[in-house]
Every structure is written in structure tokens, then in C-alpha cells.
Motif scaffolding. Structure first.
Motif, mmCIF file in Angstrom:
data_model
loop_
_atom_site.group_PDB
_atom_site.id
_atom_site.type_symbol
_atom_site.label_atom_id
_atom_site.label_comp_id
_atom_site.label_asym_id
_atom_site.label_seq_id
_atom_site.Cartn_x
_atom_site.Cartn_y
_atom_site.Cartn_z
ATOM 1 N N ILE A 1 0.843 -1.126 -0.011
ATOM 2 C CA ILE A 1 0.157 -0.052 -0.088
ATOM 3 C C ILE A 1 0.891 1.319 -0.014
ATOM 4 N N ARG A 2 2.262 1.224 -0.043
ATOM 5 C CA ARG A 2 3.045 2.321 0.127
ATOM 6 C C ARG A 2 2.828 3.293 -0.918
ATOM 7 N N HIS A 3 2.624 3.012 -1.914
ATOM 8 C CA HIS A 3 2.239 4.011 -3.026
ATOM 9 C C HIS A 3 1.011 4.851 -2.940
ATOM 10 N N TRP A 4 0.050 4.171 -2.463
ATOM 11 C CA TRP A 4 -1.171 4.964 -2.164
ATOM 12 C C TRP A 4 -1.268 5.505 -0.697
ATOM 13 N N LEU A 5 -0.015 5.384 -0.102
ATOM 14 C CA LEU A 5 -0.095 6.050 0.973
ATOM 15 C C LEU A 5 0.723 7.388 0.914
ATOM 16 N N ASP A 6 1.855 7.383 0.014
ATOM 17 C CA ASP A 6 2.517 8.270 0.126
ATOM 18 C C ASP A 6 2.527 9.422 -0.861
ATOM 19 N N LYS A 7 2.059 9.078 -2.085
ATOM 20 C CA LYS A 7 2.081 10.241 -2.991
ATOM 21 C C LYS A 7 0.684 10.480 -3.744
ATOM 22 N N THR A 8 -0.204 9.528 -3.493
ATOM 23 C CA THR A 8 -1.508 9.690 -4.388
ATOM 24 C C THR A 8 -2.544 10.094 -3.273
ATOM 25 N N ILE A 9 -3.043 11.251 -3.535
ATOM 26 C CA ILE A 9 -4.266 11.826 -2.835
ATOM 27 C C ILE A 9 -5.501 11.997 -3.682
ATOM 28 N N ILE A 10 -6.916 12.279 -2.948
ATOM 29 C CA ILE A 10 -7.745 12.514 -3.644
ATOM 30 C C ILE A 10 -8.225 14.061 -3.289
ATOM 31 N N VAL A 11 -8.396 14.875 -4.290
ATOM 32 C CA VAL A 11 -8.862 16.375 -3.983
ATOM 33 C C VAL A 11 -10.156 16.687 -4.965
ATOM 34 N N ASN A 12 -10.586 17.679 -4.532
ATOM 35 C CA ASN A 12 -11.891 18.615 -4.907
ATOM 36 C C ASN A 12 -11.259 18.802 -6.226
ATOM 37 N N PRO A 13 -11.835 18.550 -7.443
ATOM 38 C CA PRO A 13 -11.471 18.870 -8.792
ATOM 39 C C PRO A 13 -11.482 20.359 -8.942
ATOM 40 N N LYS A 14 -12.499 21.136 -8.460
ATOM 41 C CA LYS A 14 -12.491 22.681 -8.438
ATOM 42 C C LYS A 14 -11.294 23.274 -7.827
ATOM 43 N N ASP A 15 -11.064 22.857 -6.882
ATOM 44 C CA ASP A 15 -9.778 23.522 -6.168
ATOM 45 C C ASP A 15 -8.453 22.905 -6.891
ATOM 46 N N PHE A 16 -8.398 22.020 -7.413
ATOM 47 C CA PHE A 16 -7.387 21.570 -8.359
ATOM 48 C C PHE A 16 -7.004 22.413 -9.475
ATOM 49 N N ASN A 17 -8.315 22.748 -10.011
ATOM 50 C CA ASN A 17 -8.124 23.289 -11.171
ATOM 51 C C ASN A 17 -7.821 24.881 -11.260
ATOM 52 N N THR A 18 -7.768 25.418 -9.850
ATOM 53 C CA THR A 18 -7.368 26.610 -9.672
ATOM 54 C C THR A 18 -5.815 26.866 -9.222
ATOM 55 N N THR A 19 -5.300 26.058 -9.156
ATOM 56 C CA THR A 19 -3.681 25.931 -8.924
ATOM 57 C C THR A 19 -2.869 26.394 -10.081
ATOM 58 N N PRO A 20 -1.633 26.862 -9.537
ATOM 59 C CA PRO A 20 -0.800 27.075 -10.890
ATOM 60 C C PRO A 20 -0.342 25.779 -11.506
ATOM 61 N N TYR A 21 -0.045 25.968 -12.969
ATOM 62 C CA TYR A 21 0.464 24.848 -13.642
ATOM 63 C C TYR A 21 1.594 25.073 -14.173
ATOM 64 N N ILE A 22 2.468 23.761 -14.641
ATOM 65 C CA ILE A 22 3.749 23.877 -15.262
ATOM 66 C C ILE A 22 3.309 24.305 -16.855
ATOM 67 N N LEU A 23 4.140 25.435 -17.019
ATOM 68 C CA LEU A 23 3.907 26.279 -18.478
ATOM 69 C C LEU A 23 5.093 25.518 -19.398
ATOM 70 N N ALA A 24 6.325 25.431 -18.789
ATOM 71 C CA ALA A 24 7.237 25.054 -19.793
ATOM 72 C C ALA A 24 8.550 24.667 -18.780
ATOM 73 N N SER A 25 9.466 24.161 -19.497
ATOM 74 C CA SER A 25 10.786 23.879 -18.691
ATOM 75 C C SER A 25 12.053 25.067 -19.111
ATOM 76 N N LYS A 26 12.976 25.159 -18.360
ATOM 77 C CA LYS A 26 13.921 26.034 -18.912
ATOM 78 C C LYS A 26 14.605 25.388 -20.374
ATOM 79 N N ASN A 27 14.627 24.352 -20.498
ATOM 80 C CA ASN A 27 15.443 23.723 -21.698
ATOM 81 C C ASN A 27 14.230 23.407 -22.785
ATOM 82 N N ARG A 28 13.141 23.787 -22.516
ATOM 83 C CA ARG A 28 12.034 23.491 -23.463
ATOM 84 C C ARG A 28 11.659 21.976 -23.489
ATOM 85 N N ASN A 29 12.136 21.324 -22.642
ATOM 86 C CA ASN A 29 11.710 19.825 -22.656
ATOM 87 C C ASN A 29 10.455 19.654 -22.323
ATOM 88 N N LEU A 30 9.536 18.450 -23.175
ATOM 89 C CA LEU A 30 8.484 18.248 -22.668
ATOM 90 C C LEU A 30 8.350 17.330 -21.533
#
Length: 365
Positions: free
Chosen positions: A139-168
């Protein structure tokens, strides 16, 4: 009209599950749990054992283990069991109990159980290396890094626009840029990838969004146009991609130790997803269920899984279709809860467990 329909659905649901819930709330009036006929009088705990497996050696109803465990009043964490502990079966004051042998046999267990406790004599024991309720590796994977959030709240947070080296695709050591609400310079933030959307099966209402943390970054600069520079300092097995969201790392609120106990949820539920699988779950698997903290679910809760009975034709009644009763097909234990969703570990399964299977607290009788 919407309110009345919801009220009707709730009433029907409560009626369907009321008998099972009465069993869980009235357990004090039920007989003591039955010890298995082949239960060992003496068992040496091994590394790799789990509390559920040990309980199953002694009881048919393994979730009732606390009712036969001789709690040591001299220990602050009396329910912990460690490798090389010797468990012995004793009859103390007319009750069959299991305790840890300290060298005095059942007399020593009885002394620990009924002895007067002075505050200064209580020993604090570490949870480290103790026997877990279920395999933590599963169960370690589902304990440490995976969570359930409110989709509306999630969609108001900052998002990754690009990287310095323009890598995808980027990872630890790279610099990325986020756009949105300015972040605090010097603050650590998590980068999260959007995953599964959860929907309540009966109402089709969205009840949560699963997100996985893929990296941790440190904010190094902010610009007036809403662009924030983030240096990635850790990654967790997956790449950071454009569109991933950035917000404060959410701490893990899982207790360091939890124990299997009958669930006391306020309604029945069902399996809504089989994790890491496209079909069914078996012993050792992980499922998502539509019972969360808002329904009274908590880590350690044990639930019985019921599979809907097949539809058959009554040959003596003009081939009328008849639904056979639902039958128990396994048991799961909740290990991580969110508002409306929980992750649960499959303790055992007589049949493959599937999305749509019903969940009820285990009966005591």
C-alpha cells in the motif's frame, strides 16, 4: 424535486443496510468470538507476519482480534507485536485470551492484564519493527504520493507552463516555470499529475479527483506576469509534464499503526475502482471505495464485500427472471481516507472482486 429524490434514495439505502449496521453497533451484546479448533497454543511471531494473518490463525472472525487480546496495562502501546514474540493461548478469568509470553506463561499474561498500573511504571514502546496490520509494501504507493482532491480546487492551482530547456518531459535537477497565483520564494511545493476522476455510481456526481505527486520543487523567483521559476529537487518515479499542477505538499495523516476493526460507517458502499488493474482484484490488491471520512470511514475499518447474485429464470413461473441473493466474496480493510473516497486493501477473496461489488460492515454472529 432534487431534494426529495435524494431523500428517497437515502431512505432506500439506509433501509437496505440497516440490519448490518445494527450488528456493528450492538456487538457488546453478542457472544465472544469463537476460537478456531486448530488455533495454536503457542506461536512465535516471524518477520513478514501481519496482524491480520496472526488474527486469522486464532479466529474465524479475524476482525474481532481485540476481543481476545490480553492488553498489557504496563505498556503505552499495548497492541504492538514484534518478531520473535511468543504468543500463547490462555484461559484467564473464564475468558480465552492471547498474550505475549514473558517467561511466566499464562500466569505472567494474567499479571500484565490485571495488575495495578502506576503512571511512572508504564513503558513507552516504539512502533518501529512492529508487526503491521497488512503488508506496508502493498500500500506504500497509495499512502505516500497519491491523494484525492476537489477537482474545482485543483483546477485553480498554478500549472507547469514550460521547462528551462523547453523539454516536454523534465525531472529532478531541472528548472521549470509555472503560471498562475504567485508562489512564495524559498517555499517547497509539490508537483501533481492529474489522474482518475471519481463519480458516485448512483447519482453520477463527481466526488473526487485522484492526483499523484511526481516531484518536489523549490521556488526561486516570481515575475509580474504570473510566471514562477521552480527548481525541481526531488522526483518520484514519474516525469514532470506541461500542465501538471503545483501546490503546497500535502502531509500524510495516516497513523503510524492501525488495527483491523469492524467498520462503523453510516451507510453501505461499493467498490468504484480496482487499482492497477483493468478488471478484478484478489487478495493483496488495492481498491477504491465510495466511503470516506464524511461517512465515518477510518484507517483500519474492515468491510465485507458482497457480489450481486446472478439473474436466473424460474422455469416453473413462465421463465420469470429472478435475482439470487448477494453473497459474501471477500473482505477489505481501509488504510487511507479522504472526504468521499477511501483506499482499501483486499484481505481475502473467495471470488475476484469487481467494480460495483457492495460493501457492508462485517457481521459479528
Amino acid at each position: 424535486m432534487k431534494i426529495s429524490l435524494n431523500a428517497m434514495a437515502k431512505a432506500l439505502l439506509m433501509t437496505a443496510f440497516s440490519s448490518a449496521l445494527l450488528l456493528t453497533t450492538a456487538h457488546a451484546n453478542n457472544p465472544s468470538p469463537t476460537i478456531k479448533a486448530d488455533a495454536p497454543n503457542r506461536y512465535i511471531v516471524k518477520k513478514g507476519d501481519t496482524l491480520w494473518d496472526i488474527s486469522g490463525r486464532y479466529l474465524d472472525s479475524a476482525w474481532r482480534w481485540k476481543e481476545i487480546w490480553a492488553t498489557n496495562k504496563q505498556i503505552k502501546n499495548p497492541n504492538l507485536i514484534y518478531p520473535n514474540d511468543i504468543l500463547i493461548l490462555c484461559v484467564i478469568q473464564g475468558k480465552t485470551l492471547i498474550g505475549v509470553d514473558t517467561g511466566e506463561g499464562c500466569a505472567g499474561v494474567e499479571k500484565q492484564l490485571i495488575g495495578n498500573v502506576v503512571a511512572s511504571t508504564v513503558t513507552v514502546t516504539s512502533t518501529a519493527n512492529s508487526i503491521p496490520a497488512i503488508p506496508m509494501s502493498a500500500i506504500r504507493h497509495w499512502l505516500d504520493k497519491t491523494i484525492i482532491v476537489n477537482p474545482k480546487d485543483f483546477n485553480t492551482t498554478p500549472y507547469i507552463l514550460a521547462s528551462k530547456n523547453r523539454n516536454l518531459i523534465t525531472a529532478s535537477g531541472d528548472k521549470v516555470y509555472a503560471k498562475g497565483v504567485p508562489l512564495i520564494i524559498g517555499q517547497r511545493y509539490g508537483v501533481y499529475h492529474e489522474g482518475e476522476m471519481y463519480v458516485e455510481p448512483k447519482t453520477q456526481e463527481v466526488i473526487g479527483l485522484e492526483v499523484t505527486q511526481v516531484a518536489t520543487g523549490l521556488v526561486t523567483a516570481t515575475e509580474s506576469n504570473g510566471v514562477t521559476s521552480i527548481q525541481l529537487i526531488e522526483s518520484y518515479g514519474k516525469e514532470v509534464r506541461e500542465g501538471d499542477r503545483v501546490f503546497v505538499e500535502l502531509g500524510n495523516s495516516i497513523p503510524p499503526v492501525f488495527y483491523p476493526t469492524p467498520a462503523t460507517v453510516n451507510r453501505g458502499g461499493m467498490i468504484v475502482r480496482v487499482m492497477d488493474s483493468i478488471s478484478s482484484a484478489a487478495r493483496g490488491g488495492v481498491v477504491a471505495i465510495n466511503l470516506g471520512s464524511s461517512h465515518g470511514a477510518k484507517p483500519g475499518d474492515v468491510l465485507t464485500v458482497y457480489q450481486k447474485g446472478p439473474l436466473v429464470r424460474d422455469i416453473l413461473d413462465n421463465d420469470t427472471p429472478v435475482r439470487l441473493p448477494s453473497e459474501p466474496s471477500g473482505m477489505v480493510m481501509v488504510f487511507n481516507t479522504f472526504d468521499n473516497i477511501s483506499y482499501a486493501y483486499v484481505l481475502n477473496s473467495e471470488l475476484p472482486l469487481n467494480v460495483g461489488d457492495q460493501l457492508l460492515p462485517p457481521p459479528y454472529l
